[in-house]
Design a protein around this motif. Structure first.
Motif, PDB file in Angstrom:
ATOM      1  N   UNK A   1     -31.300 -12.087 -48.537  1.00 11.39           N
ATOM      2  CA  UNK A   1     -32.526 -11.485 -49.496  1.00 11.39           C
ATOM      3  C   UNK A   1     -32.271 -10.336 -49.025  1.00 11.39           C
ATOM      4  N   UNK A   2     -30.766  -9.191 -48.114  1.00 13.32           N
ATOM      5  CA  UNK A   2     -31.090  -7.550 -48.804  1.00 13.32           C
ATOM      6  C   UNK A   2     -29.339  -7.506 -48.584  1.00 13.32           C
ATOM      7  N   UNK A   3     -29.735  -7.026 -49.626  1.00 11.88           N
ATOM      8  CA  UNK A   3     -27.673  -5.808 -49.858  1.00 11.88           C
ATOM      9  C   UNK A   3     -27.666  -5.624 -49.174  1.00 11.88           C
ATOM     10  N   UNK A   4     -28.962  -4.412 -48.343  1.00  8.37           N
ATOM     11  CA  UNK A   4     -27.475  -3.896 -47.631  1.00  8.37           C
ATOM     12  C   UNK A   4     -27.943  -4.802 -46.185  1.00  8.37           C
ATOM     13  N   UNK A   5     -27.889  -5.948 -46.026  1.00  7.50           N
ATOM     14  CA  UNK A   5     -27.699  -6.131 -44.203  1.00  7.50           C
ATOM     15  C   UNK A   5     -26.499  -6.323 -44.311  1.00  7.50           C
ATOM     16  N   UNK A   6     -25.928  -5.764 -42.839  1.00  6.99           N
ATOM     17  CA  UNK A   6     -24.856  -5.848 -42.102  1.00  6.99           C
ATOM     18  C   UNK A   6     -24.620  -6.351 -40.652  1.00  6.99           C
ATOM     19  N   UNK A   7     -24.175  -7.223 -40.009  1.00  5.76           N
ATOM     20  CA  UNK A   7     -23.541  -7.442 -39.214  1.00  5.76           C
ATOM     21  C   UNK A   7     -22.492  -8.021 -38.674  1.00  5.76           C
ATOM     22  N   UNK A   8     -22.764  -7.363 -37.177  1.00  6.70           N
ATOM     23  CA  UNK A   8     -21.196  -6.878 -36.556  1.00  6.70           C
ATOM     24  C   UNK A   8     -21.313  -7.316 -35.192  1.00  6.70           C
ATOM     25  N   UNK A   9     -19.991  -8.101 -34.963  1.00  4.35           N
ATOM     26  CA  UNK A   9     -20.147  -8.927 -33.271  1.00  4.35           C
ATOM     27  C   UNK A   9     -18.710  -8.230 -32.576  1.00  4.35           C
ATOM     28  N   UNK A  10     -18.712  -8.710 -31.346  1.00  4.02           N
ATOM     29  CA  UNK A  10     -18.515  -8.661 -30.206  1.00  4.02           C
ATOM     30  C   UNK A  10     -18.191  -9.870 -29.155  1.00  4.02           C
ATOM     31  N   UNK A  11     -17.411 -10.065 -28.741  1.00  2.00           N
ATOM     32  CA  UNK A  11     -17.297 -11.562 -27.171  1.00  2.00           C
ATOM     33  C   UNK A  11     -17.476 -10.637 -26.287  1.00  2.00           C
ATOM     34  N   UNK A  12     -18.153 -11.633 -25.509  1.00  2.00           N
ATOM     35  CA  UNK A  12     -18.743 -11.934 -24.849  1.00  2.00           C
ATOM     36  C   UNK A  12     -19.534 -13.826 -23.631  1.00  2.00           C
ATOM     37  N   UNK A  13     -19.417 -13.551 -22.958  1.00  3.41           N
ATOM     38  CA  UNK A  13     -20.004 -14.956 -22.003  1.00  3.41           C
ATOM     39  C   UNK A  13     -21.552 -14.927 -22.554  1.00  3.41           C
ATOM     40  N   UNK A  14     -22.061 -16.021 -23.207  1.00  2.00           N
ATOM     41  CA  UNK A  14     -23.278 -15.837 -23.774  1.00  2.00           C
ATOM     42  C   UNK A  14     -24.257 -16.280 -23.469  1.00  2.00           C
ATOM     43  N   UNK A  15     -23.905 -16.504 -21.367  1.00  2.00           N
ATOM     44  CA  UNK A  15     -24.664 -17.136 -21.414  1.00  2.00           C
ATOM     45  C   UNK A  15     -25.033 -16.186 -19.785  1.00  2.00           C
TER      46      UNK A  15
END
Length: 480
Positions: free
Chosen positions: A204-218
């Motif tokens: 839906x958005x041409x300028x949507x950007x997602x970035x990630x990093x790692x960690x224990x989600x709990x």
């Protein structure tokens, strides 16, 4: 004791089944049946498992449980549920408009205070509605920064539902991917679930950007993490608990400056999850580069990939006349097709499609890998010629036809993957333009590659069955 032997033993005990009679019915001697019951041996096929179910008079739910236990025993617990999650990912893919839960927004959701405390989930939702709506009204000038997990569905649904045609708002989103292998079954496929939640925003958005990093989600989103989530717009900073039931809204310039700086630091320490491939020229170069990678690649799409069998005359016929620099593009496109044909003959690309996908192509003539602004629908004569060529490709085992769709051909999610990289492609819900998203995150690449590599033979038609079904489809079209 294996998963299968545990479930089988339970049914034998509960239904008072005579082991010798069960063994005779399945064609085993008693000692081999005892080995299966104790987990020392596995049934030789799914058909044997179904014979056991029939003899024990299992209900459909019990039969499904026994078959799943058999599949878990064959593949291993982790492999089975990871591959099942990918199956569900494709089957559940949708870009339909989000539905928001109903609640009262109030007549004056925000005030002019420099800090506003939010003491309930209702107040949080009310504040988010006001903040996001205000930023969306700025359209091209709008900018939203999110530090929040994709399972915060209310906020992502709100952003999804607020989208409008022509809106060019910029959204930056930082998420945490789970790196703790010691997780519960519900968290086994957490990272894949994250991807599933954010895909509509890429659509839906041409300028949507997602970035990630790692960690224990709990631990990252646990109760003792004070305000793990943050939403920043041009006017507000909203800090939130992981349950979205408490928080605060800051509106001072100093607050905005400080938290925007923190967000920039987090973004610099993160990696892009998916990258847009914005135009068809870049698309051709990108896909061609992928096929040069060593090892097997998988092209997974219910509508078959016809690119390797398109001729220069078809390119000239169906590339739109008004495309800029058309002669140069036609030449590039034809070179691309020749490269795809070479890689297909090398045997390094395995193409997976479905009967319904072929039927859909014969009905509409569209090759959805290419925008409607670039490639016109094929006429019926040429559609049939391409399907005939497809049959030959199936004979050489370069293409395999699934017995059942995995995903919906009408609203399809395409996948191309090898061990180094890959892409997802789907059509924009607004203009039908294909959206290509480059995948490089190692865990997702492995998950998709492993899924394609381990599709079972019984999920595919044999070549003889494929040839008969597609020839019948062609005859029906010729007779119509």
């Amino acid at each position: 004791m294996s998963e299968f032997s545990y479930v089988l033993s339970r049914h034998i005990h509960e239904k008072n089944i005579k082991t010798y009679a069960l063994a005779q019915y399945c064609g085993f001697d008693r000692s081999n049946m005892y080995k299966i019951i104790s987990g020392k041996r596995k049934p030789t096929s799914l058909e044997i498992v179904r014979k056991m179910s029939k003899f024990m008079h299992l209900s459909p739910a019990e039969e499904k449980e026994l078959e799943e236990a058999y599949q878990i025993t064959l593949a291993g617990y982790d492999n089975y549920f990871r591959r099942k999650a990918v199956m569900d990912f494709f089957d559940g893919f949708t870009l339909s408009t989000a539905t928001l839960p109903s609640f009262s927004y109030g007549t004056e959701p925000m005030n002019n205070k420099e800090i506003t405390f939010l003491n309930s989930s209702s107040e949080v939702k009310q504040a988010l509605f006001h903040i996001i709506s205000a930023e969306m009204s700025r359209r091209q000038e709008g900018h939203i920064q999110l530090l929040i997990q994709p399972d915060a569905s209310f906020l992502l649904n709100l952003i999804d539902a607020e989208s409008q045609t022509g809106m060019d708002i910029h959204i930056e989103h930082i998420i945490c991917l789970n790196n703790n292998p010691e997780t519960t079954r519900s968290q086994k496929n957490y990272n894949l679930n994250c991807l599933q939640q954010i895909l509509p925003l890429y659509g839906r958005y041409r300028h949507y950007e997602c970035f990630y990093y790692y960690d224990d989600i709990t631990s990252k989103t646990g109760k003792f993490t004070l305000f793990p989530y943050m939403v920043i717009t041009s006017r507000y900073v909203c800090l939130l608990t992981s349950g979205l039931n408490k928080g605060s809204v800051l509106s001072s310039t100093s607050s905005y400056k400080m938290f925007s700086g923190i967000f920039r630091e987090y973004k610099q320490a993160s990696t892009a999850l998916l990258n847009h491939i914005d135009n068809v020229t870049d698309q051709l170069s990108y896909v061609e580069n992928l096929t040069h990678k060593r090892g097997t690649s998988y092209c997974f799409q219910m509508t078959p990939c016809f690119t390797p069998v398109i001729t220069l005359s078809l390119v000239e016929k169906y590339i739109t006349q008004n495309i800029p620099r058309r002669p140069e593009f036609v030449a590039q496109f034809h070179e691309y097709i020749k490269e795809m044909a070479v890689h297909l003959k090398s045997g390094n690309v395995s193409n997976i499609f479905s009967f319904d996908g072929v039927q859909r192509f014969l009905e509409n003539g569209r090759i959805d890998e290419y925008p409607a602004t670039v490639c016109l629908p094929f006429d019926m004569h040429d559609r049939i010629c391409l399907v005939k060529k497809l049959i030959q490709l199936c004979k050489n085992a370069h293409y395999r036809m699934l017995r059942k769709n995995i995903g919906e051909p009408e609203h399809e999610l395409y996948l191309f993957v090898n061990q180094q990289n890959g892409y997802l492609m789907f059509a924009s819900p607004y203009n039908g333009q294909p959206i290509y998203l480059n995948i490089e995150e190692p865990g997702l690449l492995f998950t998709f590659y492993d899924f394609c590599e381990n599709l079972e033979d019984n999920m595919f038609y044999t070549y003889e069955e494929t040839e008969a079904l597609l020839n019948e489809l062609i005859r029906n079209k010729n007779d119509a």
